[in-house]
Design an enzyme around this catalytic site. Structure first.
Site, short mmCIF file in Angstrom:
data_model
loop_
_atom_site.label_atom_id
_atom_site.label_comp_id
_atom_site.label_asym_id
_atom_site.label_seq_id
_atom_site.Cartn_x
_atom_site.Cartn_y
_atom_site.Cartn_z
N CYS A 75 39.87 36.00 36.10
CA CYS A 75 40.62 36.79 37.08
C CYS A 75 42.09 36.43 36.90
O CYS A 75 42.56 35.43 37.45
CB CYS A 75 40.13 36.49 38.49
N HIS A 150 35.26 43.79 29.58
CA HIS A 150 36.24 44.86 29.79
C HIS A 150 36.06 45.95 28.75
O HIS A 150 35.95 45.65 27.55
CB HIS A 150 37.67 44.33 29.67
N GLU A 196 37.38 47.98 38.70
CA GLU A 196 36.86 46.64 38.50
C GLU A 196 35.37 46.52 38.85
O GLU A 196 34.92 47.05 39.87
CB GLU A 196 37.65 45.63 39.35
N CYS A 205 45.02 44.56 37.50
CA CYS A 205 43.94 43.72 36.97
C CYS A 205 44.51 42.93 35.80
O CYS A 205 44.84 43.52 34.76
CB CYS A 205 42.75 44.57 36.53
N SER A 207 43.17 40.33 33.86
CA SER A 207 42.31 40.21 32.67
C SER A 207 42.13 41.58 32.02
O SER A 207 42.02 41.69 30.79
CB SER A 207 40.96 39.60 33.04
N GLY A 208 42.17 42.64 32.86
CA GLY A 208 42.07 43.99 32.32
C GLY A 208 43.28 44.36 31.49
O GLY A 208 43.18 45.05 30.47
N1 LIG Z 1 41.22 41.28 39.35
C1 LIG Z 1 40.89 40.38 38.26
C2 LIG Z 1 39.68 40.81 37.50
C3 LIG Z 1 38.44 40.61 38.27
C4 LIG Z 1 37.27 40.86 37.37
C5 LIG Z 1 36.00 41.06 38.13
N2 LIG Z 1 35.99 42.36 38.78
C6 LIG Z 1 34.81 40.96 37.21
O1 LIG Z 1 33.69 41.15 37.71
O2 LIG Z 1 34.98 40.67 36.03
C7 LIG Z 1 42.06 40.14 37.32
O3 LIG Z 1 43.21 40.21 37.78
O4 LIG Z 1 41.79 39.83 36.14
#
Ligand SMILES: N[C@H](CCC[C@H](N)C(=O)O)C(=O)O
Length: 260
Positions: A75, A150, A196, A205, A207-208
């Site tokens: 995250c 992702h 997400e 996001c 990691s996104g």
């Molecule tokens: N908001 C997060 C990603 C959460 C990922 C989560 N939704 C998952 O199940 O992988 C970020 O800033 O990277």
């Protein structure tokens, strides 16, 4: 049992941070889902739990939970918030590994580590370079993991609400997936919106954004340093020559609170 927490956000991707380094509140899934609920609880995109590190070299152990109660291996926006919460430039212990960090004024940089590019590490249910997904028009799509799965769909960023929920659950993703919708604006700039996993559409996001740059570079669509503009603001992403991905952006403390 009342819980102390800190509400934080990274570009509007918001978090409830619970510092359990002194005492573990033993949060079960129903409690996590309740705390994340925007009507019946505090409300957030992810709940972030801090506990003492168990690995040499780590300063804090960090776990991330989605509002549906599922745990995320990475995250990015929350990782920057943890750096601000803890202070200094701590090394974070996460399911994705040890993440070194750095500060520059109000900006935080997290070394998000190496992307996982093999289909089995994303994971996908079958080997494929271009993802075969049910899209209204044929669009290129690629996948990687940042410690969480992702997919990045290249085209325009406007389809996230319409397509995100179905794609998140597509059989190609045995652990579901975060679905990024990327519009390439230039070799050093993209627009991104992310549906997400376990949370739905968020304002940003981290990691996104990292995954989208990795997938774009692999497709020859952007350079290795790219500004990613999301609804909540910009992140600076660099996929370094040594393979590590650096993510730089803000982290904001909104308020401290205690549950009833
Ligand atoms: N908001 C997060 C990603 C959460 C990922 C989560 N939704 C998952 O199940 O992988 C970020 O800033 O990277």
């Amino acid at each position: 049992m009342s819980l102390s927490f800190t509400k934080m956000h990274g570009l509007g991707n918001d978090f409830v941070v619970i510092d359990a380094r002194q005492n573990d509140p033993a949060l079960d899934t129903p409690t996590i889902r309740h705390l994340c609920d925007r009507r019946f609880g505090i409300g957030c995109d992810q709940l972030v739990l801090l506990t003492p590190p168990t690995l040499h070299g780590a300063d804090v152990h960090v776990r991330f939970f989605n509002p549906d109660g599922s745990e995320a291996g990475a995250c990015g926006n929350a990782s920057r918030c943890v750096v601000k919460f803890v202070g200094g430039a701590p090394t974070l212990q996460t399911a994705a590994g040890l993440l070194p960090t750095a500060r520059d004024g109000d900006l935080v940089t997290v070394d998000m580590g190496l992307p996982r590019l093999d289909w089995q590490d994303v994971p996908l249910s079958q080997a494929c370079d271009t993802l075969h997904l049910p899209l209204p028009t044929p669009l290129d799509a690629a996948a990687c993991s940042m410690g969480n799965p992702h997919a990045t769909i290249f085209g325009d960023a406007s389809r996230a609400e319409a397509l995100g929920a179905g794609l998140e659950q597509n059989a190609l993703f045995p652990e579901r997936a975060n679905i990024g919708f990327a519009q390439i604006l230039s070799p050093t700039h993209m627009r991104l919106r992310v549906w997400e996993r376990g949370a739905g559409l968020t304002l940003a996001c981290g990691s996104g954004a990292c995954a989208a740059v990795v997938n774009a570079v692999r497709r020859g669509l952007t350079k290795r340093t790219c500004t990613v503009t999301m609804d909540g603001g910009d992140l600076r992403i660099t996929w370094r020559a040594d393979g590590h991905i650096l993510m730089t952006g803000p982290a904001v403390t909104v308020f401290h609170g205690t549950t009833a």
